[in-house]
Design an enzyme around this catalytic site. Structure first.
Site, PDB file in Angstrom:
ATOM      1  N   LYS A 144      18.558 -38.162  48.855  1.00 37.20           N
ATOM      2  CA  LYS A 144      17.573 -38.033  49.687  1.00 37.20           C
ATOM      3  C   LYS A 144      17.459 -39.389  50.510  1.00 37.20           C
ATOM      4  O   LYS A 144      17.556 -39.388  51.584  1.00 37.20           O
ATOM      5  CB  LYS A 144      16.351 -37.691  48.865  1.00 37.20           C
ATOM      6  CG  LYS A 144      16.240 -36.352  48.399  1.00 37.20           C
ATOM      7  CD  LYS A 144      15.687 -36.079  47.147  1.00 37.20           C
ATOM      8  CE  LYS A 144      15.921 -34.545  46.909  1.00 37.20           C
ATOM      9  NZ  LYS A 144      16.035 -34.513  45.486  1.00 37.20           N
ATOM     10  N   ASP A 201      11.733 -41.247  37.655  1.00 36.10           N
ATOM     11  CA  ASP A 201      12.500 -40.579  38.568  1.00 36.10           C
ATOM     12  C   ASP A 201      12.322 -40.992  40.034  1.00 36.10           C
ATOM     13  O   ASP A 201      11.254 -40.487  40.289  1.00 36.10           O
ATOM     14  CB  ASP A 201      12.442 -39.010  38.300  1.00 36.10           C
ATOM     15  CG  ASP A 201      13.309 -38.060  39.260  1.00 36.10           C
ATOM     16  OD1 ASP A 201      13.914 -38.751  40.188  1.00 36.10           O
ATOM     17  OD2 ASP A 201      13.167 -37.006  38.948  1.00 36.10           O
ATOM     18  N   TRP A 231       9.766 -31.287  39.100  1.00 30.24           N
ATOM     19  CA  TRP A 231      10.735 -32.268  38.621  1.00 30.24           C
ATOM     20  C   TRP A 231      10.244 -32.596  37.273  1.00 30.24           C
ATOM     21  O   TRP A 231      10.997 -32.776  36.375  1.00 30.24           O
ATOM     22  CB  TRP A 231      11.302 -33.168  39.504  1.00 30.24           C
ATOM     23  CG  TRP A 231      11.946 -32.540  40.864  1.00 30.24           C
ATOM     24  CD1 TRP A 231      11.392 -32.522  42.122  1.00 30.24           C
ATOM     25  CD2 TRP A 231      13.188 -31.705  40.894  1.00 30.24           C
ATOM     26  NE1 TRP A 231      12.162 -31.835  43.030  1.00 30.24           N
ATOM     27  CE2 TRP A 231      13.271 -31.252  42.083  1.00 30.24           C
ATOM     28  CE3 TRP A 231      13.879 -31.053  39.728  1.00 30.24           C
ATOM     29  CZ2 TRP A 231      14.362 -30.501  42.498  1.00 30.24           C
ATOM     30  CZ3 TRP A 231      15.122 -30.459  40.214  1.00 30.24           C
ATOM     31  CH2 TRP A 231      15.346 -30.073  41.522  1.00 30.24           C
TER      32      TRP A 231
HETATM   33  C1  PLP Z   1      15.979 -33.669  44.396  1.00 32.36           C
HETATM   34  C2  PLP Z   1      15.237 -34.252  42.950  1.00 32.36           C
HETATM   35  C3  PLP Z   1      15.728 -33.918  41.811  1.00 32.36           C
HETATM   36  C4  PLP Z   1      17.018 -33.139  41.651  1.00 32.36           C
HETATM   37  O1  PLP Z   1      18.189 -33.782  41.887  1.00 32.36           O
HETATM   38  P1  PLP Z   1      19.745 -33.251  41.598  1.00 32.36           P
HETATM   39  O2  PLP Z   1      20.346 -34.432  41.870  1.00 32.36           O
HETATM   40  O3  PLP Z   1      19.800 -32.091  42.293  1.00 32.36           O
HETATM   41  O4  PLP Z   1      19.686 -33.167  40.128  1.00 32.36           O
HETATM   42  C5  PLP Z   1      14.936 -34.184  40.634  1.00 32.36           C
HETATM   43  N1  PLP Z   1      14.002 -35.255  41.006  1.00 32.36           N
HETATM   44  C6  PLP Z   1      13.487 -35.360  42.048  1.00 32.36           C
HETATM   45  C7  PLP Z   1      12.094 -36.007  42.161  1.00 32.36           C
HETATM   46  C8  PLP Z   1      14.074 -34.803  43.180  1.00 32.36           C
HETATM   47  O5  PLP Z   1      13.399 -35.019  44.335  1.00 32.36           O
END
Ligand code: PLP
Length: 360
Positions: free
Chosen positions: A196, A172, A102
């Site tokens: 999540k 993030d 990511w």
């Molecule tokens: C799941 C995830 C993403 C991607 O998220 P989307 O909502 O599908 O764009 C980005 N960063 C992390 C750390 C993730 O766990």
């Protein structure tokens, strides 16, 4: 009905109580004679759902006055572009710490929009660790330092956060927001796709320091400009209303379960149990992450051979465990144990791991 033993990485299990409450209100939200899905986002009922979600998040995360909560769409992936669009101005550079897939993706998007620097990378160590930033010198022209607080795919997590002084720290937190206490004042911007730890897919939470919201960025497309969401209380256009509603229910559930402190306590027990099972298996199971950087949210491991790993996953499936396969990019096994996963499900998994080991 028996609930699935759901260890999916995202979208992931939601608290049963939340789903039941949504079911109770499904046809008739708060006496309106309609579902929340059918309601105008400009109605007082929906606005109060949105404001309630904002208030609960502010309370749970102890978000100071200096910061604002925004609800957006486009997932965490759109933030990979929105962050540099809004914060990486021409004469500046953005610093990225690479700790997995990511963060690589976030950097790739920023590169399209401005000058970037890889501040540190764990790639040579196959993303088993979080790199040290001790030797990092952030130049005065740094726009921000970007990190990924929990690496969903590799199963590593920052145990503590770097002090970037006056340079904004951007994180993030898609896969660990609300799982442990945070000092929000240390961050310039936090973003998280909800699917999540916060709710369903479709809504992305951004917590931004107000002085990073630029009023003079009208050259940006309105929908990519944080100021648009700030100025309109996240109601510039139709927001993902159902997702925001479910988010508010998840936040209520979090509060009822002792807030972040209560949730963190259970999270620690869940992760400790699975890691103990791995560590006491005499090498039968092998954890991917270095111990100090193990994720409390995504427990990644392999068995001694690919064949045995496949057998483990096949047996687990037969016993009703869902979502234990690792991400398609790295394989192996991964148990995602977000806030909503009950301790009892982790106990069943640990028990299964012990039984499988004995059988083999
Ligand atoms: C799941 C995830 C993403 C991607 O998220 P989307 O909502 O599908 O764009 C980005 N960063 C992390 C750390 C993730 O766990």
């Amino acid at each position: 009905m028996e609930r699935a033993l759901n260890f999916n990485a995202g979208p992931a299990a939601l608290p049963l109580e939340v789903l039941e409450k949504a079911k109770d209100e499904w046809l008739n939200y708060s006496g309106t004679g309609m579902s929340i899905l059918e309601m105008s986002h400009r109605s007082p009922e929906f606005e109060s759902v949105l404001n309630h979600a904002k208030k609960l998040l502010t309370e749970l995360l102890d978000i100071p006055e200096t910061h604002e909560v925004l609800f957006l769409q486009g997932g965490a992936s759109l933030q990979f572009s929105m962050v540099p669009y809004n914060l990486l101005t021409e004469e500046k550079r953005a610093y990225y710490v690479l700790t997995g897939v990511w963060s690589e993706k976030a950097l790739a998007e920023a590169r399209k929009l401005g000058e970037t620097i890889t501040a540190a990378t764990a790639k040579p160590k196959n993303y088993t660790t979080i790199p040290s930033l001790d030797d990092l010198q952030l130049r005065a022209d740094a726009a921000y330092l970007h990190i990924t607080s929990n690496n969903t795919i590799y199963g590593t997590q920052w145990p503590s956060f770097p002090d970037t002084g006056s340079i904004p720290l951007v994180a993030d937190m898609s896969s660990d927001i609300l799982s442990r206490p945070l000092d929000i004042s240390k961050f310039g911007l936090i973003y998280a796709g909800a699917q999540k730890n916060l709710g369903p897919s479709g809504v992305t939470v951004v917590i931004i320091k107000k002085d990073l919201i630029r009023e003079d960025a009208s050259h940006l497309p309105a929908m990519l400009n944080y100021h648009t969401y700030y100025k309109n209380n996240s109601l510039f256009n139709t927001p993902p209303s159902f997702a925001i509603y479910l988010l508010s229910l998840v936040l209520e559930w979090t509060k009822k379960n002792g807030g972040i402190a209560g949730i963190e306590d259970i999270n620690r027990q869940k992760a400790a149990l699975l890691y103990k099972t791995i560590d006491e298996s005499d090498g039968f199971y092998k954890g991917h992450a270095e111990k100090p950087f193990r994720s409390q949210m995504n427990v990644t491991f392999t068995l001694q051979s690919e064949e045995l790993t496949r057998k483990f996953l096949a047996f687990a499936k037969e016993e009703g465990f869902k979502g234990l396969n690792g991400h398609r990019s790295i394989g192996g096994c991964r148990a995602s144990i977000y806030n909503a996963i009950p301790l009892a499900h982790c106990e069943k998994l640990a028990d299964f791991m012990l039984r499988f080991k004995k059988m083999n």
